[in-house]
Design an enzyme around this catalytic site. Structure first.
Site, PDB file in Angstrom:
ATOM      1  N   HIS A 116      -6.027  38.217 -41.655  1.00 39.41           N
ATOM      2  CA  HIS A 116      -4.664  37.661 -41.681  1.00 39.41           C
ATOM      3  C   HIS A 116      -4.301  36.918 -40.390  1.00 39.41           C
ATOM      4  O   HIS A 116      -3.406  36.088 -40.404  1.00 39.41           O
ATOM      5  CB  HIS A 116      -3.649  38.767 -41.974  1.00 39.41           C
ATOM      6  CG  HIS A 116      -3.782  39.290 -43.372  1.00 39.41           C
ATOM      7  ND1 HIS A 116      -2.904  38.950 -44.373  1.00 39.41           N
ATOM      8  CD2 HIS A 116      -4.717  40.075 -43.943  1.00 39.41           C
ATOM      9  CE1 HIS A 116      -3.304  39.523 -45.510  1.00 39.41           C
ATOM     10  NE2 HIS A 116      -4.386  40.207 -45.278  1.00 39.41           N
ATOM     11  N   ASP A 118      -0.443  42.559 -47.413  1.00 43.40           N
ATOM     12  CA  ASP A 118      -1.265  43.693 -47.853  1.00 43.40           C
ATOM     13  C   ASP A 118      -0.416  44.948 -47.748  1.00 43.40           C
ATOM     14  O   ASP A 118       0.290  45.140 -46.760  1.00 43.40           O
ATOM     15  CB  ASP A 118      -2.490  43.859 -46.946  1.00 43.40           C
ATOM     16  CG  ASP A 118      -3.563  42.813 -47.211  1.00 43.40           C
ATOM     17  OD1 ASP A 118      -3.460  42.081 -48.208  1.00 43.40           O
ATOM     18  OD2 ASP A 118      -4.512  42.740 -46.412  1.00 43.40           O
ATOM     19  N   ASP A 135      -0.464  41.595 -53.512  1.00 43.74           N
ATOM     20  CA  ASP A 135      -1.820  41.980 -53.081  1.00 43.74           C
ATOM     21  C   ASP A 135      -2.650  42.534 -54.246  1.00 43.74           C
ATOM     22  O   ASP A 135      -2.292  43.541 -54.840  1.00 43.74           O
ATOM     23  CB  ASP A 135      -1.653  43.056 -51.982  1.00 43.74           C
ATOM     24  CG  ASP A 135      -2.965  43.650 -51.494  1.00 43.74           C
ATOM     25  OD1 ASP A 135      -4.039  43.107 -51.801  1.00 43.74           O
ATOM     26  OD2 ASP A 135      -2.894  44.672 -50.767  1.00 43.74           O
ATOM     27  N   HIS A 140      -4.962  49.591 -49.624  1.00 36.82           N
ATOM     28  CA  HIS A 140      -4.353  48.718 -50.634  1.00 36.82           C
ATOM     29  C   HIS A 140      -3.918  49.515 -51.855  1.00 36.82           C
ATOM     30  O   HIS A 140      -4.656  50.376 -52.332  1.00 36.82           O
ATOM     31  CB  HIS A 140      -5.350  47.641 -51.065  1.00 36.82           C
ATOM     32  CG  HIS A 140      -5.819  46.780 -49.933  1.00 36.82           C
ATOM     33  ND1 HIS A 140      -5.172  45.624 -49.559  1.00 36.82           N
ATOM     34  CD2 HIS A 140      -6.840  46.942 -49.061  1.00 36.82           C
ATOM     35  CE1 HIS A 140      -5.796  45.092 -48.518  1.00 36.82           C
ATOM     36  NE2 HIS A 140      -6.813  45.872 -48.190  1.00 36.82           N
TER      37      HIS A 140
END
Lengths: 561, 561
Positions: B89, B173, B205, B377
């Site tokens: 990211h 995320d 995500d 996640h």
């Protein structure tokens, strides 16, 4: 417990009455299984398989055991026992037979039929194939008893080898499916009987020694396959190993039930299933099979394709479908079933295939999202049964990487095998069974032999190191022609680079630097070609490193006129 | 549901009042997340990350998004919002700032502290770093609201972007740990409030969209780590990501409890934990930490080492320990804990490390045999909550490969998002939100930009194809010097080969064939250098193919004198 001894030297002579065991493959790796037993100057080989290359062995087709250890003694080989017909157990047989054509090959009916088909493709006519009929057969001093084991291919065997040195039980690969569709169970009764008689050394499959518990029955997959086919609106494409007769039987049964035709795709799939059908291992209802070339004539909802490529092999049909590079074009509504394991090392390739198929609209069913695979190897809970039934005096875990061998050794200690009676050996380590004790006594060379194209053993680890550098960084070659009298430049420098990612325009700016360096050397009166090469290499290397922080291979070529 | 359109052309002009979204990375891959939003001629960027190369991208260090789409419009960029400080990211931020130094970087306190440390290593002094303090801030026409999300790094954010075109919620995320150790929950209340207000487009995500159910809490790992350290007789070596502050906190807590000292190993681990400690995200008891260079002074049973290398990176400490190429020498009784995920693509490398460590006698604890990792996640069951709470008019799955995007799209349809309001886009696909509908309207180039050494973008896909051939097959270069008047050979052929696995002695036998082919051409009166090169290439290529069934790269070099 014996630990790795990188300093192991050549083994001493085998004491009289002792049995020597040297694995040329399968210890410290999953693949190229091959164990050489020696008694009284005679040799017995169990399995002769290949290993598939890892990403750090680029361009290699196959990896063979190194036959060097037995090369001068091929005439002493009484037989090669093939426990089953997987590539990691039979794949190197054609290469061994190239060295001595008439080595007797021993195995069950299906194993020998599949190796024969393989040898035919290699244009090798084996002279001695001997199907195990009875349970017991002596090969020279090796009195062998064969026991049925269940595995992910029919007709697999374990072998108990009796010599005056004692009884060795080699399990081959096995699992403990208690409800096998063909009723052929792993012969635990036989293992128990050997245990009562006294197993001096157990060599047992370690592949799943890290996996706790038990492997479920192959038959538990049937309802899942049935459901996948029942709920599919368009074509169903099943990828599996070309040797997994029982799995493919289940797919065919489900296809027949749902009135779909089946087409086999892929050379090895067609060949092996033909053999399995001819011998009665595969039951194919009449009119089920259609030719894959005619498959477009059937509506998509009436079709099941069975193909290879479940490991993401780039040239196999499945990968080509994922890349839209195959006559069968994946469409929205198609279902792809990966009814197979995911062999370690193939994760990225298989992931690419799943993404490619998904991108074109296929539903992909795999072991990650459905119960469409069970392992062919006994898990830890089951390995304990074998250890407890055979109660071996000595134990040597086989068929596994270090993590698997160690885990299996741990299981053995839990069942009461004393730590100092457990031998963890790597490929090439020499284990002698003498007076009832198995001990590591030395090591022999057991390196990788690479098959690349038509050549065997010509690719060396040095070639692979070069390939690694070339593959990561490319190369720059600098060609110059010098006058052999003066050392002065006659032509060049001409620079060629590939894979280096450096714009050729950059070289033009750099060439004067090389010329200057050479002129300096020439002014020194140096005409030594070696020295000129060194100057070129150093000048170019420094420039690339300083300018680009990279290290391509640098090839200075100096010609004299 | 929109499907891939390889034939997508350039997008039309963005209609007035519309919002344009173009992902330059993160769609069709896990990594290099970067989304560009455009409204009324102004741009807002969410994340700017790197992708790590796969085995078929040899020698590449990093892969960046292609900035070409925005290169001429960098002055229009209002801000780069960084949702959290993971490499996928923020990793490309230094490369973006090279193109315009004063782009404002927006993020939470820890995110900006970590990016600042990273920029310092790149010797870049960012001019505008803006820590999110309040919840809402406008950047040009983009009215942004920031919401807390829980992830495997502290201080992660989701962002709701309000423009006259509607509300877009980009989750970044996230996971849904309901018992996070820092009490910072994913702000579902905020998501619900936005849902009531009306989310016009949800970008969520997809990483774990294929994983059924729920991810357990990070805190469930604590007792396992505690048990591993409690039962270890010698050193404990923990490998984890250098950004996983909460995981490392748990390791430090357990180490302190069992009166072990902790040493941090690895540049990024030392750097990031220093930042986290300074800002209060990591609580380190006094005197817990010792310098890793002094670690040998402590008895093995009093030590915990925390290092990087959990993904098998060959240069990291852990791989070097596995290869006995590190001052810390693994010994019987040591315990290695891989407290991390296994990132797809790294399976072989990690397996090698586990085998190496096991070989030297270490017990290796990893997510395969103990509960020492939970994902960062949200899984499918949790993604449904977000879909149900936000009730988006349009849905666009982000951060995933095709398999993940499709699975997430399926979840959206199950919650009632109409199929034709779901947009599955790949990198570079242009999505316009106009009059409350999100639609694919075209595509722009969004290829891979490779970083190799100090160069960015100089390695092309052509270079990688060359590397692939060189890596698989090596090369053969044939150098000849010809008289430019007669075309006759003056010097050479000199043959150089690397990685081809062909014995140089073989070339000597082959050289007459080249000479003959050249002599024939010369007799034809041909002095065309191109033609001479072609003859050399064809002659050598045919010989290698016929003799070895291989296809090395063939480089004919012809110099004239």
């Amino acid at each position: 417990m014996s630990h790795p001894h990188p300093e192991l030297g050549s083994p001493p002579a085998l004491p009289e009455g002792g049995l020597r065991i040297v694995a040329l493959g399968g210890l410290g790796e999953i693949g190229r299984n091959m164990a050489v037993f020696e008694y009284d100057g005679r040799l017995l080989i169990v399995d002769c398989g290949v290993l598939f290359p890892e990403p750090d062995q680029p361009g290699v087709d196959l990896i063979l055991p190194d036959f060097e250890y037995i090369r001068d003694r091929l005439d002493d080989v009484e037989a090669v026992v093939l426990t089953h017909a997987h590539e990691d157990h039979i794949g190197a047989v054609p290469y061994l037979l190239r060295e001595r054509r008439d080595i007797p090959l021993i195995g069950s009916k299906l194993t020998l039929a599949l190796i024969e088909a393989k040898l035919t493709e290699h244009r090798i006519q084996p002279t001695k194939l001997e199907v195990i009929e009875g349970e017991r057969h002596a090969f020279g001093p090796f009195d062998c008893e064969f026991l049925a084991v269940n595995h992910s291919i029919p007709d697999a065997l374990a072998v108990a080898i009796r010599t005056p040195a004692g009884i060795v039980l080699h399990t081959g690969d096995f699992r403990m499916d208690q409800l096998p569709s063909d009723g052929r169970l792993t012969d635990l009764g036989g293992f128990a009987r050997l245990g009562s008689e006294g197993v001096d050394l157990l060599m047992s499959d370690s592949t799943n020694a890290e996996v706790p518990g038990f492997v479920t029955s192959e038959r538990e997959i049937a309802p899942v396959i049935d459901e996948v086919i029942r709920t599919s609106e368009q074509r169903v494409i099943v990828a599996s190993f070309a040797s997994h007769v029982h799995r493919i039987q289940q797919v065919m049964d489900a296809a027949a039930k749902h009135r779909r035709k089946v087409a086999l795709v892929g050379r090895s799939m067609v060949r092996n299933m033909g053999v399995a059908r001819d011998l009665g291992y595969l039951k194919v209802p009449p009119e089920l099979i259609v030719d894959s070339r005619d498959i477009e004539e059937w509506p998509p909802e009436d079709v099941v394709l069975i193909c290879t490529g479940s490991q993401g092999e780039p040239m196999a049909a499945l990968s080509r479908m994922a890349n839209r590079d195959h006559p069968i074009r994946i469409a929205e509504g198609d279902t792809v079933l990966l009814a197979s394991s995911l062999v370690p090392g193939n994760e990225s390739a298989v992931n690419k295939v799943i993404n490619g198929l998904t991108r074109w609209g296929a539903r992909v069913v795999h072991k990650g999202n459905a119960k469409v695979h069970v392992s062919g190897h006994a898990a830890a809970g089951e390995l304990l049964y074998v250890l407890n039934l055979t109660r071996p005096s000595n134990f040597m875990p086989v068929h596994g990487e270090w993590r698997h061998l160690r885990a299996h050794a741990k299981l053995a200690t839990l069942t009461g095998v004393p730590e100092d009676h457990i031998v963890i050996a790597e490929d090439g380590v020499v284990v002698d069974l003498v007076d009832g004790r198995a001990r590591i006594v030395g090591a022999v060379h057991a390196g990788y032999v690479y098959v690349d194209g038509s050549s065997v053993g010509e690719i060396t680890d040095t070639s692979l190191k070069d390939r690694k550098i070339l593959g990561d960084e490319g190369f720059i070659s600098v060609v110059i022609v010098v006058d052999s009298n003066t050392g002065k430049l006659t032509a060049g420098p001409e620079i060629h680079a590939r894979g280096s990612g450096i714009d050729p325009m950059q070289f033009d700016e750099f060439i004067p630097q090389i010329e200057r360096a050479l002129a300096e050397k020439a002014a020194d009166g140096v005409v030594d070609m070696q020295e000129i090469r060194r100057v070129v290499r150093r000048t170019v290397g420094r420039w690339v490193s300083d300018t680009y922080r990279r290290r391509p291979m640098i090839i200075p070529v100096v010609l004299e006129v």
